[in-house]
Each structure stands twice: as structure tokens, then as C-alpha cells.
Design an enzyme around this catalytic site. Sequence first.
Site, short mmCIF file in Angstrom:
data_model
loop_
_atom_site.label_atom_id
_atom_site.label_comp_id
_atom_site.label_asym_id
_atom_site.label_seq_id
_atom_site.Cartn_x
_atom_site.Cartn_y
_atom_site.Cartn_z
N CYS A 1 0.83 -1.21 0.00
CA CYS A 1 0.00 0.00 0.00
C CYS A 1 0.87 1.27 0.00
CB CYS A 1 -0.95 -0.07 1.19
SG CYS A 1 -2.37 1.01 1.08
N ARG B 1 -12.32 6.23 -2.85
CA ARG B 1 -11.44 5.28 -2.18
C ARG B 1 -11.78 3.85 -2.61
NH1 ARG B 1 -8.25 6.65 2.24
NH2 ARG B 1 -7.47 4.79 3.27
N HIS C 1 -3.95 -5.82 1.97
CA HIS C 1 -3.81 -6.07 3.39
C HIS C 1 -4.48 -7.41 3.69
CE1 HIS C 1 -2.62 -1.87 3.82
NE2 HIS C 1 -3.70 -1.52 3.14
#
Lengths: 236, 368
Positions: free
Chosen positions: A93, A127, A193
Site C-alpha cells: 500500500c 477510495r 492487506h
Amino acid sequence: MTNRLTIAHVFPALLGTYGDAGNVSVLRYRAEVRGIRVSIVDVLPGDPVPATADLYVIGGGEDAQEMRATELLRADSGLSMAVHRGAPVLAVCAGMQILGEWFTDGSDSRVAGLGLLDLRTDRRSVRAVGDVIADTTGVLDLPTLIGFENHRGATSLGADARPLARVLHGIGNGAAEPVEGALQGSVIGTYLHGPVLALNPALADYLLTQVVGDLAPMDDVRAEEFRANRFQRARA
Amino acid sequence: MTGRMIQRIAPDALAQLSAGRSTVLVSGTNGKSTTTAMIVAALGGAVATNTTGANMPGGVIEAYSRSRARVAVMEVDELYVPAIGASTLPEIFVALNLSRDQMDRMHEVGSVARRWSGYLDGSEVHVIANATDPNIVAAVGTRSATWVDPGWAWRQDSVVCPRCTEVLMWESARWSCVCGLRQPVADYTVEGDVVHTLHGGSLRLELSLPGAVNLGNAAFAIAVAQRRGVDSDLAARRISAIDDVEGRYGTIQVGGRTARTLLAKNPAGWASLLPMLADDDVLIVSINADEVDGLDTSWLWDVPFEELAGRTVGAHGVHRSDVALRLEVAGALPVVDADIHRLAGRLPQGPCVIAATYGSFETLRGRR
């Protein structure tokens, strides 16, 4: 095969918001089960990044922390030296964005990265949040990757970086092509993640293999159950 | 009528229903419900409050609509502080703490703090806030406030300065930054089970609720009570009598044994819970990850489960397999079962403690 491994965990205090410290826990666990002795160097902000570790792990973090980490890494040659001698790196990320050529910050100005990955990151308007499924066929040929993305990056790759995987579900890099992550030499970048190495033990073993050579098989029942649970949700 | 129905009929319902009342709003990542209950108890008398943890506009509207009390104490979801604050014009805002939680919904600690800061800049409210939490201090800014040192701090989300991003310096448990942001001198300080109050007073608390974290919550409640003119000894006695908050510190019967229940839904919450476990306690970790808990369970890897190495621990809930792998890597011995009763029966003897995320907790308590 060597039986010792030093992992440098780069700035977990800055880049560890999304549980990515778990990647280091998983690497240690999977190495120790194979009888490999592991030492972990938690690099604190302000301390130099060791140039001689066997494996480097960098996680994700919030905007302010990402900026601070970038500044510190640009003033430190440890990670670049490690990459130039071929040490494996996993950057997740914000970690992946920092290793690129540049990324845009909250006020849309470009911030120079470390230039270790041939990629550039703009800001998405929306997002990207949710489960990601991605296929590494033709790249690392690992079992299908799964993870959880939570980012505002639109990352495009240059000629020197290959996509880590093709996106089957979710957003991934979020630029034009439906691809996830980046692979360039010994450096792997990803938006996943989960932590990514907990959900994808084959990727953890791939990284370990780069350092210690072939690994003995191990019981992966718990990791398989974790994966199956997450695939079920993602495909629902 | 539900709060959402009221809101649909009258979009300004919250402003209307709260008008003419003295409102205390309570927000923060952890301790909202417990601190709200403590403030209600400490103030005594009739108080409008959202006792079911319904802390978004609908729940707050409904709580006002059900009570004519002149005083209201409402817990508020972190993201709704500006909206609910602007409508209710509170007398006091209690800012408990900000740390990583439900990252897929809240996104980032820093952005929540900036929202609070924007709200506080345009408000007359008196703030009672956590001096040890840099994100809270940055959100409060330069306005005068009543500062509380709750006696414990979660530092993983306060490594860099929320104002300038320099790395914070911590010296003898106080933090400061080169930019000038620093830990304010506290008006209320918790030391062991003693709360030092305004003007040199001190109160020894004998709480019925467990854990250091609740002594800190009690200090906030005492600060609110004193601000509203309630005698601090009386407030302390009233707070100490609380032994359950919405079942969060209650017990349930599972598999023929009695289990204490505790809510723990993020790393900071877990960090305060793990030290409360006795050596012979048998823990069950129950994790759901639906919309009320956040979909991402990555945060389990930020919980120091290594403290449970060598112990047998139950894994339950929709995400029991996430928990099981996390526990195994931490060196604990997971026992996994979808059925809480069967799971309790498979675990060793000893006092049973079930720690659950919100959704899981409500399911176990039979409320969802």
C-alpha cells in the site's frame, strides 16, 4: 539452504496502521516452523535502515505518516543498497507508493519516491475499499491471491515493473489496467492487506525461498481455512 | 416512532428535540458507552440518554424523543460529532481518545481528528478532553479545555505529530513535538485507583467495573459532574455502583458454564483488555466483521495476542478462522468452533471470558 534469516521491518511505527505488521509475524512463523532462526529488526523513525538484512517488509499507513516515512527513506541509503544487491522486499500500500517514482499527496502535489519501482501514483476520487482476488499466472504462478484493499491510489506501472497479478475481483492498482501490485527484480509491491502474507502463505514462502532456498512443506490447515472463508465472502 | 422515521418527517428534529436542554456529547474510539453511563449515573436525576449504543443521528433523535429530561448525555459515533454537535449545541463535549478502528469505514485517525477540529473551531462548547492523546489535543487546538490524564495511553497511533508529522518525543510518559504541540497539564489525573481532581482534591475509586481503562473513564465522568456542580464524592459513589453497561461486563451461560462478556473491537481496546485476564481465565475470542464491526480483520494482527502464547484460546464468530491463524502464529493454541456452547465445552476448566466485537457481542447476548 541457510538456517538464519534477518528481517528488517521498516518503520512499523509509521507504516503499520492496517495490520501489516502481521506480514512479519507470518514470515517469522513460517520460517521457524522450518527450523530457520529469525531475527527481526524493527527500524524506528530516525534510526538508519540496515543495508545488510536478508528481507525487507514495509507496510501501509496514513497520509501524514507516509510523508514522514518518505522523507526519512529518501535521506537513507540502506533500502536502496539492499535492493541493488537483490534483497527481497515486500512493500504494501503506502509502502509500494513510496518505493515508486512519485505519488500525489492530499493536496495533489507530487512527492518524489525512492524510484525503486517503476510506478507512479495519482489520487483516486473514490477510495478503493474491499476484498480483492487476483491471479499471478505468468508472473509468479502462485495460488490465486486474496486480500483487502483500502486506498486512494491510482498506480500506473512503467516498462520496468510488471503487474504482480491480474485482478479478478476488486480494484487493485486502480489505474487503467485491471492489475494488482508490481514486481521489479526482487521488489514486490501490493495494495493487499489482510495481512497479505497471512492470507497468501505461498507468497510468504516465495519471499522466504529467495533467501533460504527450498522450504520443507508445512501444515497449512489454518491458513487454508482463513483463505476459504475470505474467498467465500468475496465471491458472495 | 424510530429516530429515522422522525428524521424523515422533520429533518431538523435533532435541533428541535434538543433545544432548551443541557446536552453532554461523548465520543472517542473506545469507552463511549461506559463513560456515557458513568456520566448519567454521576449527574443523578432524570437524564435523556441513548442507552442502547445507538450513537448515530437516528439513535440520538430517538433518545431525545423518549425523554423530557432537561439534561441529555449522548454517546456519538466519531464520524457524526460535527453533524450532531451542530444540531444539539452541547454544553460539554467529552473527547475520550482516537485510535485505529473500523478502517474501512473511518479510514484514518487523522481525518477523524480533522473533522472534530473543524467542528470545534465553530462551536462554543466546553471541551473535556484526553491530554495524553496527541490526536485529541491537536483536534482541540488552542481553545481552553478541561484536560484529563486517564492514567493509560495507547501510543501506536501517536507516533508522529498529528499537526506537523514530526516524530513525537515521549519523556516520562509525557509527549511533545518540536512544532510546539505538547501534552497539556491535566486538570484531572488518574494514579492507581485515585483520581486527583480540580483544586487539589483527590478521590479513591472502588469501581465495580474492571480494568485500569475504566478508572480513566470515571475521571472523565467526574470532570463532567464537577463542571455541572455535582459534588465529586457523590459522583464517585454513583459511578462506583455501576456494575454492568448494556451487558458489556455481564455474564452469559455457554455450554453449561458461566462466561463473563467483554467488548473489544480494535487494537487499543484489546490492549487494555488482555492485562485484565487472570492466569487461569479461559478466553474465547469472538469476531464478526459485518458492517457494524468493519469488514477488514487485519487489525487482529495489531493486537498483542503473543501475550497468550502457550494458552488454549477459543476462536468463534464469522471470522473464527482469521482468529485461529492469528492465535496460532502468536503461539497460542486455538480451539475453533462455530457453536459457542460446544466451544465452551471443549475448552479447559477455569473462569471463562468471552471477548467479542460489537456484532458478535450482540449476537451472543441474543439481541441480534
